[in-house]
Design a protein around this motif. Structure first.
Motif, mmCIF file in Angstrom:
data_model
loop_
_atom_site.group_PDB
_atom_site.id
_atom_site.type_symbol
_atom_site.label_atom_id
_atom_site.label_comp_id
_atom_site.label_asym_id
_atom_site.label_seq_id
_atom_site.Cartn_x
_atom_site.Cartn_y
_atom_site.Cartn_z
ATOM 1 N N ILE A 92 28.640 36.921 33.749
ATOM 2 C CA ILE A 92 29.319 38.156 33.362
ATOM 3 C C ILE A 92 29.255 38.349 31.848
ATOM 4 C CG2 ILE A 92 31.560 39.331 33.261
ATOM 5 C CD1 ILE A 92 32.213 37.974 35.970
ATOM 6 N N VAL A 93 29.456 37.260 31.108
ATOM 7 C CA VAL A 93 29.410 37.325 29.639
ATOM 8 C C VAL A 93 28.011 37.722 29.163
ATOM 9 C CG1 VAL A 93 29.578 35.983 27.506
ATOM 10 C CG2 VAL A 93 31.294 35.690 29.298
ATOM 11 N N ILE A 94 26.982 37.072 29.731
ATOM 12 C CA ILE A 94 25.601 37.372 29.332
ATOM 13 C C ILE A 94 25.218 38.799 29.718
ATOM 14 C CG2 ILE A 94 23.167 36.801 29.733
ATOM 15 C CD1 ILE A 94 24.040 33.877 30.086
ATOM 16 N N GLY A 95 25.530 39.173 30.974
ATOM 17 C CA GLY A 95 25.221 40.528 31.434
ATOM 18 C C GLY A 95 25.951 41.580 30.618
ATOM 19 N N GLY A 96 27.243 41.324 30.353
ATOM 20 C CA GLY A 96 28.030 42.268 29.555
ATOM 21 C C GLY A 96 27.496 42.416 28.133
ATOM 22 N N LEU A 108 24.610 36.338 40.206
ATOM 23 C CA LEU A 108 23.491 37.256 39.991
ATOM 24 C C LEU A 108 23.948 38.706 40.131
ATOM 25 C CD1 LEU A 108 20.575 35.457 41.889
ATOM 26 C CD2 LEU A 108 20.736 35.851 39.421
ATOM 27 N N LEU A 109 24.709 38.975 41.191
ATOM 28 C CA LEU A 109 25.203 40.335 41.423
ATOM 29 C C LEU A 109 26.124 40.781 40.291
ATOM 30 C CD1 LEU A 109 26.027 40.029 45.244
ATOM 31 C CD2 LEU A 109 24.067 41.199 44.220
ATOM 32 N N ASP A 110 27.070 39.912 39.922
ATOM 33 C CA ASP A 110 28.029 40.262 38.876
ATOM 34 C C ASP A 110 27.342 40.414 37.522
ATOM 35 O OD1 ASP A 110 29.878 40.040 40.861
ATOM 36 O OD2 ASP A 110 30.882 38.259 40.074
ATOM 37 N N VAL A 131 29.342 29.195 36.188
ATOM 38 C CA VAL A 131 28.111 29.997 36.130
ATOM 39 C C VAL A 131 28.442 31.473 36.293
ATOM 40 C CG1 VAL A 131 25.946 30.514 37.333
ATOM 41 C CG2 VAL A 131 26.587 28.135 36.891
ATOM 42 N N ASN A 132 29.377 31.802 37.180
ATOM 43 C CA ASN A 132 29.776 33.187 37.426
ATOM 44 C C ASN A 132 30.338 33.821 36.155
ATOM 45 O OD1 ASN A 132 31.623 34.776 40.192
ATOM 46 N ND2 ASN A 132 30.328 35.621 38.609
ATOM 47 N N VAL A 145 40.288 45.919 33.044
ATOM 48 C CA VAL A 145 41.050 46.080 34.288
ATOM 49 C C VAL A 145 40.125 46.355 35.475
ATOM 50 C CG1 VAL A 145 42.760 47.489 35.481
ATOM 51 C CG2 VAL A 145 43.146 46.860 33.110
ATOM 52 N N GLN A 146 39.240 47.343 35.314
ATOM 53 C CA GLN A 146 38.390 47.742 36.436
ATOM 54 C C GLN A 146 37.455 46.615 36.867
ATOM 55 O OE1 GLN A 146 39.653 50.282 37.510
ATOM 56 N NE2 GLN A 146 39.432 52.154 36.346
ATOM 57 N N CYS A 147 36.800 45.971 35.922
ATOM 58 C CA CYS A 147 35.826 44.931 36.283
ATOM 59 C C CYS A 147 36.509 43.650 36.757
ATOM 60 C CB CYS A 147 34.898 44.647 35.100
ATOM 61 S SG CYS A 147 33.742 45.993 34.796
ATOM 62 N N SER A 148 37.681 43.338 36.222
ATOM 63 C CA SER A 148 38.428 42.174 36.720
ATOM 64 C C SER A 148 38.724 42.335 38.203
ATOM 65 C CB SER A 148 39.748 42.005 35.944
ATOM 66 O OG SER A 148 39.512 41.686 34.599
ATOM 67 N N LEU A 149 39.146 43.539 38.580
ATOM 68 C CA LEU A 149 39.465 43.796 39.984
ATOM 69 C C LEU A 149 38.205 43.747 40.850
ATOM 70 C CD1 LEU A 149 41.982 46.753 39.517
ATOM 71 C CD2 LEU A 149 42.526 44.388 40.052
ATOM 72 N N ILE A 150 37.127 44.368 40.387
ATOM 73 C CA ILE A 150 35.880 44.396 41.166
ATOM 74 C C ILE A 150 35.339 42.988 41.387
ATOM 75 C CG2 ILE A 150 33.447 45.090 41.107
ATOM 76 C CD1 ILE A 150 34.380 47.675 39.687
ATOM 77 N N TYR A 151 35.336 42.160 40.339
ATOM 78 C CA TYR A 151 34.730 40.832 40.435
ATOM 79 C C TYR A 151 35.604 39.808 41.171
ATOM 80 C CZ TYR A 151 31.413 42.581 36.948
ATOM 81 O OH TYR A 151 30.454 43.307 36.288
ATOM 82 N N CYS A 152 36.921 40.033 41.183
ATOM 83 C CA CYS A 152 37.815 39.044 41.808
ATOM 84 C C CYS A 152 38.075 39.334 43.286
ATOM 85 C CB CYS A 152 39.153 38.992 41.070
ATOM 86 S SG CYS A 152 39.080 38.175 39.466
#
Length: 223
Positions: A11-15, A133-135, A6-7, A100-107
């Motif tokens: 991210i895919v839908i939001g992006g 939801l946040l991501d 779901v996470n 790079v930036q979002c991978s680090l933020i989300y992980c």
């Protein structure tokens, strides 16, 4: 792994939604949105970093982890991977930076670690649903300025959280509450550094500091 799936989908839908909205926004609106987001990232990272119980662990973890990361040159490899995605997608947007930036933020963060363990051990994905939801909402904002790379960050999120869920019984022994607190604090400083980079205040090689998150685990258990 329901929570992780779901996470990644969030991210895919939001992006995707962010890219659609971003194409309709003037550059000045994108710029102010990015500056606002960057300030929020700074706040989030600072708050996480304050959770440390022993700053000495953080200092030595960043020192040792940074030297390891620089030796491996993780930052360069992450950017090469982002560049590979960019070549596949004909150079759409700032793919390498967004990836790079979002991978680090989300992980990085307690929700990713604890949520994945909870999902794996108890089949309770509620924490990861909240993180989704946040991501997802943040992906809308990030993708409007950083483009397709934000969507691609769902891949490392899926792999990272999925592995923790699948190995939950094993990692729970190592990832005690004290360890998670220090890992989160190190991660918070890295997120703070990402905010500085996004605001173009400095250029910190956050990728090369990633081993610090693992190194701090050894320091906590050792001392």
């Amino acid at each position: 792994m329901r929570g992780t799936i779901v996470n990644a989908v969030a991210i895919v839908i939001g992006g995707s939604l962010g890219i659609l909205l971003g194409n309709r926004l003037a550059e000045r609106f994108k710029k102010i949105a990015m500056q606002g987001l960057s300030l929020a990232v700074l706040l989030l990272g600072f708050k996480m970093a304050l959770g440390t119980e022993n700053p000495v662990y953080i200092i030595f973890a960043l020192l040792v982890g940074g030297l390891i990361g620089e030796g491996i040159n993780i930052e360069k490899k992450l950017k090469q991977l982002g560049g590979w995605f960019e070549s596949l997608l004909s150079g759409q947007g700032q793919i390498a930076e967004g990836f790079v930036q979002c991978s680090l933020i989300y992980c990085v963060g307690a929700m990713a670690i604890m949520g994945a363990i909870q999902d794996g051990l108890q089949q309770d994905p509620s924490t990861l649903y909240a993180k989704s939801l946040l991501d997802g909402f943040s992906a809308v904002a990030f993708a409007s300025t950083l483009g397709v790379g934000v969507i691609l960050s769902a891949i490392p999120v899926f792999i990272y959280q999925g592995l923790i869920s699948l190995l939950a019984a094993q990692v729970r022994v190592v990832l005690t509450s004290a360890v998670i607190a220090e890992m989160t604090a190190v991660g918070g400083l890295l997120i703070f550094a990402i905010g500085m980079n996004l605001l173009e205040i400095t250029e910190i090689k956050v990728g090369n500091l990633l081993p610090s998150i693992v190194v701090v685990v050894f320091f906590v258990h050792l001392f």
